[in-house]
Scaffold this motif. Structure first.
Motif, mmCIF file in Angstrom:
data_model
loop_
_atom_site.group_PDB
_atom_site.id
_atom_site.type_symbol
_atom_site.label_atom_id
_atom_site.label_comp_id
_atom_site.label_asym_id
_atom_site.label_seq_id
_atom_site.Cartn_x
_atom_site.Cartn_y
_atom_site.Cartn_z
ATOM 1 N N VAL A 134 0.868 -1.177 0.000
ATOM 2 C CA VAL A 134 0.000 0.000 0.000
ATOM 3 C C VAL A 134 0.904 1.227 0.000
ATOM 4 C CG1 VAL A 134 -1.973 -1.050 1.181
ATOM 5 C CG2 VAL A 134 -0.171 0.017 2.519
ATOM 6 N N VAL A 135 0.435 2.283 -0.640
ATOM 7 C CA VAL A 135 1.184 3.535 -0.615
ATOM 8 C C VAL A 135 0.796 4.254 0.670
ATOM 9 C CG1 VAL A 135 1.515 5.771 -1.711
ATOM 10 C CG2 VAL A 135 1.344 3.695 -3.110
ATOM 11 N N ASP A 136 1.779 4.545 1.494
ATOM 12 C CA ASP A 136 1.535 5.241 2.751
ATOM 13 C C ASP A 136 2.364 6.522 2.765
ATOM 14 O OD1 ASP A 136 1.432 6.238 5.282
ATOM 15 O OD2 ASP A 136 1.826 4.332 6.293
ATOM 16 N N PRO A 137 1.696 7.651 2.487
ATOM 17 C CA PRO A 137 2.432 8.918 2.345
ATOM 18 C C PRO A 137 3.113 9.354 3.641
ATOM 19 C CG PRO A 137 0.098 9.161 1.745
ATOM 20 C CD PRO A 137 0.242 7.829 2.378
ATOM 21 N N ARG A 138 2.821 8.662 4.734
ATOM 22 C CA ARG A 138 3.373 9.080 6.021
ATOM 23 C C ARG A 138 4.703 8.421 6.362
ATOM 24 N NH1 ARG A 138 0.386 13.005 8.425
ATOM 25 N NH2 ARG A 138 -0.249 13.983 6.502
ATOM 26 N N ILE A 139 5.162 7.570 5.487
ATOM 27 C CA ILE A 139 6.434 6.902 5.804
ATOM 28 C C ILE A 139 7.598 7.809 5.463
ATOM 29 C CG2 ILE A 139 7.936 4.993 5.152
ATOM 30 C CD1 ILE A 139 5.644 3.235 5.337
ATOM 31 N N VAL A 140 8.331 8.202 6.504
ATOM 32 C CA VAL A 140 9.585 8.922 6.281
ATOM 33 C C VAL A 140 10.602 8.154 7.094
ATOM 34 C CG1 VAL A 140 8.516 11.145 5.942
ATOM 35 C CG2 VAL A 140 9.148 10.451 8.223
ATOM 36 N N ARG A 141 11.733 7.919 6.547
ATOM 37 C CA ARG A 141 12.681 7.079 7.280
ATOM 38 C C ARG A 141 13.537 7.931 8.205
ATOM 39 N NH1 ARG A 141 11.908 3.229 8.569
ATOM 40 N NH2 ARG A 141 14.059 2.559 8.550
ATOM 41 N N GLY A 142 14.191 7.240 9.149
ATOM 42 C CA GLY A 142 14.944 7.941 10.183
ATOM 43 C C GLY A 142 16.239 8.589 9.729
ATOM 44 N N LEU A 143 16.735 8.226 8.558
ATOM 45 C CA LEU A 143 18.016 8.778 8.107
ATOM 46 C C LEU A 143 17.805 10.029 7.262
ATOM 47 C CD1 LEU A 143 18.549 5.623 8.560
ATOM 48 C CD2 LEU A 143 20.529 5.966 7.139
ATOM 49 N N ASP A 144 18.719 10.960 7.375
ATOM 50 C CA ASP A 144 18.605 12.215 6.629
ATOM 51 C C ASP A 144 18.811 12.039 5.129
ATOM 52 O OD1 ASP A 144 17.988 13.745 8.710
ATOM 53 O OD2 ASP A 144 19.872 14.858 8.792
ATOM 54 N N TYR A 145 19.615 11.079 4.746
ATOM 55 C CA TYR A 145 20.012 11.019 3.339
ATOM 56 C C TYR A 145 19.152 10.106 2.489
ATOM 57 C CZ TYR A 145 23.536 13.814 5.301
ATOM 58 O OH TYR A 145 24.146 14.816 5.971
ATOM 59 N N TYR A 146 18.014 9.703 3.037
ATOM 60 C CA TYR A 146 17.095 8.923 2.215
ATOM 61 C C TYR A 146 16.550 9.792 1.082
ATOM 62 C CZ TYR A 146 16.902 4.531 4.687
ATOM 63 O OH TYR A 146 17.218 3.309 5.182
ATOM 64 N N THR A 147 16.420 9.184 -0.088
ATOM 65 C CA THR A 147 15.852 9.862 -1.249
ATOM 66 C C THR A 147 14.883 8.886 -1.903
ATOM 67 O OG1 THR A 147 17.759 9.015 -2.453
ATOM 68 C CG2 THR A 147 17.816 11.347 -1.860
ATOM 69 N N LYS A 148 13.915 9.435 -2.592
ATOM 70 C CA LYS A 148 12.970 8.600 -3.362
ATOM 71 C C LYS A 148 12.353 7.479 -2.499
ATOM 72 C CE LYS A 148 14.786 9.933 -7.790
ATOM 73 N NZ LYS A 148 16.096 10.005 -8.354
ATOM 74 N N THR A 149 12.540 6.220 -2.919
ATOM 75 C CA THR A 149 11.846 5.108 -2.271
ATOM 76 C C THR A 149 12.073 5.016 -0.762
ATOM 77 O OG1 THR A 149 12.447 3.941 -4.290
ATOM 78 C CG2 THR A 149 11.401 2.649 -2.543
ATOM 79 N N ALA A 150 10.981 4.906 -0.004
ATOM 80 C CA ALA A 150 11.042 4.592 1.421
ATOM 81 C C ALA A 150 9.993 3.524 1.669
ATOM 82 C CB ALA A 150 10.743 5.827 2.253
ATOM 83 N N PHE A 151 10.318 2.543 2.485
ATOM 84 C CA PHE A 151 9.320 1.487 2.729
ATOM 85 C C PHE A 151 9.480 0.895 4.110
ATOM 86 C CE2 PHE A 151 13.018 -0.630 0.936
ATOM 87 C CZ PHE A 151 13.166 -1.742 1.741
#
Ligand code: ATP
Ligand code: MG
Length: 417
Positions: free
Chosen positions: A250-267
């Motif tokens: 499912v697409v969950d717009p609330r997922i942000v990962r804990g690392l600063d340098y994440y780009t694009k895909t997060a899951f």
């Protein structure tokens, strides 16, 4: 007073350790199948690696790291996560000069100074994988698919895959402004950490665990509505690839990962289980990490999976983990000659790969039988002076209480069967 283990740490006793062996073996096997090679890095690194690699504005760097000065006054940090050390090794050993992409997996202890709770420890363990050297969304799908297949193979059925895109530094700028504007009127109600995040990295507020902050950001602008064309098409590609592989998400717009340098895909892979704090595995793309820690501009994508949380979920799901084989042969001896013969037999059995044991507490024969029983031995071999003289021993099959005579010369063959 006896010394006990530090708060937030856990021992794994032999009665449990077979579960760890099982998941480690299965994880290595699936990684091997997907073409990932194992890499091992030290338990500690220069603090700067995590400050730059994980990011100064993250919870990990701000309040969770075990950092100390060593005797030469260098700042050292016990690794709080696996990706930055692996990226550091990748650069240091110029692995980018080999055939690309580079696919690594790791099994590592991690250390974070967190408030200990169920599924949240100060010393815990992670499985992880990384792919360096490709911006193609096939790599993102490959990483997600491995996590998906592994969790299903481990019997975690009620798991949900949630994906999102956190964009790139360019499109994130616009989102950041929109988010600040949205939060400005409620700034005073944010928790202290989020007040700081508001200045430094407001997107992290979406990930705050405080209920008040969660409520405040309920209708906040989502990153996926601000994606630039390139990030949008990348996000479409990931989904196409997952669809092609038959992976549900499912697409969950609330997922942000804990690392600063994440780009694009997060899951994230999440379950309803309270004991595991929800998430068992999280990952995504980090196209600027390697550059950030001093390497060439090489993109990456990967995940981290908590082993304690995984095993907890397997227990909750009543997944059957094969228990270790019991002792095959226990050698019970009476008298000194029998003892010498038994020792030689024990060695021969070990050389043949048979699990075998003898008593080391000088128990009498009755005691040895009891002990063999406690060990769960499959067979007990009884050797005494009479047996040696006659060249025959008794083998007792413990479960059936059946006994049969075997010639000494045939004994080894018989037990190695
Ligand atoms: P959480 O939101 O639960 O704090 P996280 O985002 O900090 O997790 P990551 O840094 O993505 O977690 O780590 C990957 C995985 O490692 C998590 O999904 C979880 O399974 C595990 N993990 C993280 N922190 C801990 C901890 N303190 N104790 C046990 N497992 C942990
Ligand atoms: Mg955390």
């Amino acid at each position: 007073m006896a010394i006990i283990a530090p708060k937030g740490t856990k021992d794994t006793l032999p009665s449990q350790v077979y579960k760890w062996h099982y998941v480690e073996k299965k994880f290595s096997e699936i990684c091997d199948k997907y073409g990932f090679k194992e890499i091992r890095t030290p338990a500690f690194e220069h603090t700067e690696l995590f400050q730059r690699g994980v990011g100064d504005t993250t919870d990990i760097v701000q309040k969770e790291m075990y950092t100390f000065n060593d005797y030469a006054n260098r700042s050292i940090t016990l690794k709080p996560e696996g990706t930055s050390p692996v990226a550091r090794a990748f650069i240091e050993h110029k692995q980018y000069a080999e055939v690309q992409p580079t696919k690594y997996y790791y099994i590592t202890p991690c250390f974070r100074y967190e408030k200990p709770q169920s599924g949240r420890l100060r010393a815990f363990h992670q499985f992880g994988i990384e792919i360096f050297g490709t911006t193609n969304m096939l790599a993102d799908a490959d990483v997600i698919c491995l996590g998906y297949d592994f969790l299903h193979e481990m019997g975690i059925e009620d798991i949900q895959l949630r994906i999102n895109s956190v964009g790139c530094p360019e499109c994130r700028k616009k989102h950041r402004e929109a988010l600040r504007k949205f939060l400005e009127p409620v700034y005073d109600q944010l928790c202290n950490t989020c007040k700081d995040r508001y200045e430094r990295n407001p997107m992290r507020i979406l990930d705050c665990k405080s209920e008040i902050c969660q409520e405040l950001v309920k209708d906040a602008p989502n990153m996926i509505d601000y994606l630039c064309d390139e990030c949008k098409s990348a996000f479409d590609d990931v989904q196409k690839n997952l669809d092609a592989m038959g992976i549900e998400y499912v697409v969950d717009p609330r997922i942000v990962r804990g690392l600063d340098y994440y780009t694009k895909t997060a899951f994230e892979f999440v379950t309803d289980s309270n004991g595991t704090q929800g998430t068992v595995c999280g990952g995504g793309r980090y196209d600027h990490l390697i550059e950030e820690i001093g390497g060439p501009p090489i993109p990456g994508v990967g995940f981290g999976l908590g082993i304690e949380r995984l095993i907890m979920l397997m227990e909750e799901n009543n997944v059957e983990i094969p228990e270790p084989e019991p002792v095959k042969a226990f050698i019970a001896v009476m008298g000194d000659d029998a003892k010498a013969f038994g020792l030689k037999l024990l060695r021969d059995l070990h050389k043949k790969g048979v699990k075998a044991e003898m008593d080391t507490l000088a128990r009498n024969i009755k005691g040895q039988f009891k002990y063999a029983d406690r060990l769960g031995a499959q067979y007990t071999v009884v050797i005494g002076d009479n047996e040696l003289a006659e060249g025959v021993v008794a083998i007792k099959e413990m479960a059936k209480s059946e006994q049969r005579q075997v010639k000494l010369d045939d004994l080894l063959e018989e037990l190695a069967k």
